[in-house]
Scaffold this active site. Structure first.
Site, short mmCIF file in Angstrom:
data_model
loop_
_atom_site.label_atom_id
_atom_site.label_comp_id
_atom_site.label_asym_id
_atom_site.label_seq_id
_atom_site.Cartn_x
_atom_site.Cartn_y
_atom_site.Cartn_z
N ASP A 398 0.86 -1.18 0.00
CA ASP A 398 0.00 0.00 0.00
C ASP A 398 0.90 1.24 0.00
OD1 ASP A 398 -1.79 2.03 0.47
OD2 ASP A 398 -2.99 0.87 1.92
N HIS A 399 0.86 1.95 -1.11
CA HIS A 399 1.77 3.09 -1.25
C HIS A 399 1.42 4.23 -0.29
CE1 HIS A 399 5.04 5.03 -3.05
NE2 HIS A 399 4.75 4.91 -4.33
#
Ligand code: CAO
Length: 426
Positions: A398-399
């Site tokens: 998850d950036h």
């Protein structure tokens, strides 16, 4: 013949589970381990098997009833010889995981007051899966298309009640339609039979729930996938060298327990991967435990059992637990407590093939490792090409929680660990 009550066994953290199927009725004969009813929690549906062989005298629940551990579900007419717990044959059958022996004379065990919901449980609330609400409230929310994760609970310990759902709908109606630019365009309904013969098959409950969870993750998580290959020539040689020991122990030693172990080690070195974003997405909840989920492909759909405290277990123990949990998943016998609490997930498609794929993060976790098929490839060693066993790895993360450098470092370090597993004991 004696009358024996059958109770809902210990179902871990799950409470207020719904009866979704009655498998037998009065007068039916049942065998030991034959299904009596099916119950469904937020995470799984489970059969309640009979601990006795006998005849059903009474079914004490109805479809839609909400039950908990200790609730009497049926009364059976049994002979002592036909009981798993009988004195004559104390070890005749191992108790299955879902069954507690019936205690006809004693009252159902008092249910302790459940602890307040943990932050992590509430984090995973985007589709209502991690919120505190009973089945009736969940059903109402489903009917109205309300995401329970968006509803604030007014009950004890923030439990969501029906009025909360109705209030949420009223507020939403008053606010007006959603921004058309951000609303998902609806898929058109198409009559495919115009083009050729078709047939519609229903999705299983597990597939439907999985579809909802995957969609939630896909929409919420800012996905990036980093691909790499680990040179596991030595690891695979070591694994193969243990074949005799594995056979003697009755354990199938695949690559997966080594991979899971290396991931647990790596999570220690990269604690931001062992975390969940808080609901406001302005903080990261770091988890000081290393529970790792692994995807199991079952006839009913994808299930992700969780291996607890992987950092404290050896590879033999992990191999045995993976086999046990996979079998339970495939038999529909996993209890909710064995499906929850993961910090990170491994999805191995290695036995099938493929050089890489984009696994979808199992939110509220922040990262997942996809594993492809091991392939022998020529590698330049500085002087010549030599054959090396290369394992494709695909890390999705998850950036919002992790940046690209962290993702890259995590994968590189993981390939190092798998390339030389002596590092695991350093
Ligand atoms: N490369 C080459 N061979 C591999 C491999 C890899 N990466 N991973 C496993 N294998 C081999 C095993 O060594 C085994 O070989 P043998 O039978 O010759 O010993 C064979 O493939 C079957 O392994 P397995 O599947 O029984 O065991 P496992 O520990 O590798 O995996 C489990 C267990 C439960 C994870 C797996 O059976 C499964 O269900 N995988 C599917 C997961 C899935 O659907 N993921 C997609 C989710 S979407 O993100």
């Amino acid at each position: 013949m004696t009358a024996q009550e059958v109770v809902i066994p210990d179902i871990g953290d799950a409470e207020d589970v719904e009866v979704i199927e009655l498998c037998v009725g009065p007068g039916d004969s049942v065998e030991i381990d034959g299904a009596l009813i099916v119950i469904e929690s937020d995470k799984a549906s489970m059969e309640v098997p009979s601990p006795f062989a006998g005849t059903v005298a009474e079914i004490r629940v109805e479809l839609g009833d909400v039950v908990n551990s200790g609730h009497v579900v049926a009364v059976l007419e049994v002979t002592r010889e036909a009981s798993r717990g009988s004195n004559e044959e104390p070890k005749a059958v191992e108790p299955p995981p879902m069954v507690a022996p019936a205690a006809p004379k004693a009252p159902p065990p008092a249910r302790p007051e459940p602890p307040p919901p943990a932050a992590a449980e509430l984090d995973g609330a985007a589709d209502g899966a991690g919120v505190y609400a009973g089945p009736a409230v969940r059903r109402l929310a489903r009917e109205l298309g309300v995401n329970l994760g968006d509803v604030r609970g007014s009950g004890p310990r923030r439990r969501i009640v029906k009025d909360d759902v109705k209030g949420f709908v009223k507020t939403a109606m008053a606010r007006g339609p959603a921004n058309a630019a951000t609303a998902l365009p609806a898929m058109p309904a198409i009559d495919f039979s115009k083009f050729g013969p078709v047939e519609e098959v229903p999705l299983t409950r597990i597939r439907k729930r999985g579809a909802g969870n995957l969609h939630r993750s896909w929409l919420n998580v800012v996905h990036v996938t980093q691909h790499d290959e680990a040179d596991i020539t030595d690891l695979d040689g070591f694994r193969r060298s243990l074949a005799d020991q594995a056979e003697a122990r009755g354990v199938k030693l695949t690559l997966l327990p080594f991979i899971v172990k290396a991931c647990a080690e790596n999570l220690g070195a990269f604690p931001r991967f062992c975390a969940s974003l808080n609901p406001a997405v302005d903080g990261l909840i770091l988890k000081h435990y290393r529970h790792i989920g692994f995807a199991v492909d079952t006839d009913d759909g994808l299930i992700v059992p969780v291996l607890r405290d992987v950092d404290r277990k050896g590879v033999w123990a992990l191999a045995a637990e993976i086999a046990e949990l996979s079998a339970l998943a495939r038999n529909g016998r996993l209890t909710p407590d064995r499906l929850s609490g993961g910090c990170f997930t491994v999805s191995s498609l290695g036995r099938l093939g493929g050089t890489g794929f984009t696994p979808i993060v199992n939110a509220p976790e922040v990262a997942i490792l996809g594993v492809g098929r091991l392939e022998t490839k020529p590698r330049w060693n500085g002087a010549a090409f030599e054959p090396r066993a290369m394992l494709p790895l695909s890390l999705s993360y998850d950036h919002r929680a992790l940046n690209g450098v962290e993702g890259g470092n995590f994968v590189v370090e993981l390939t190092r660990l798998l390339g030389d597993i002596r590092r695991l004991v350093l």
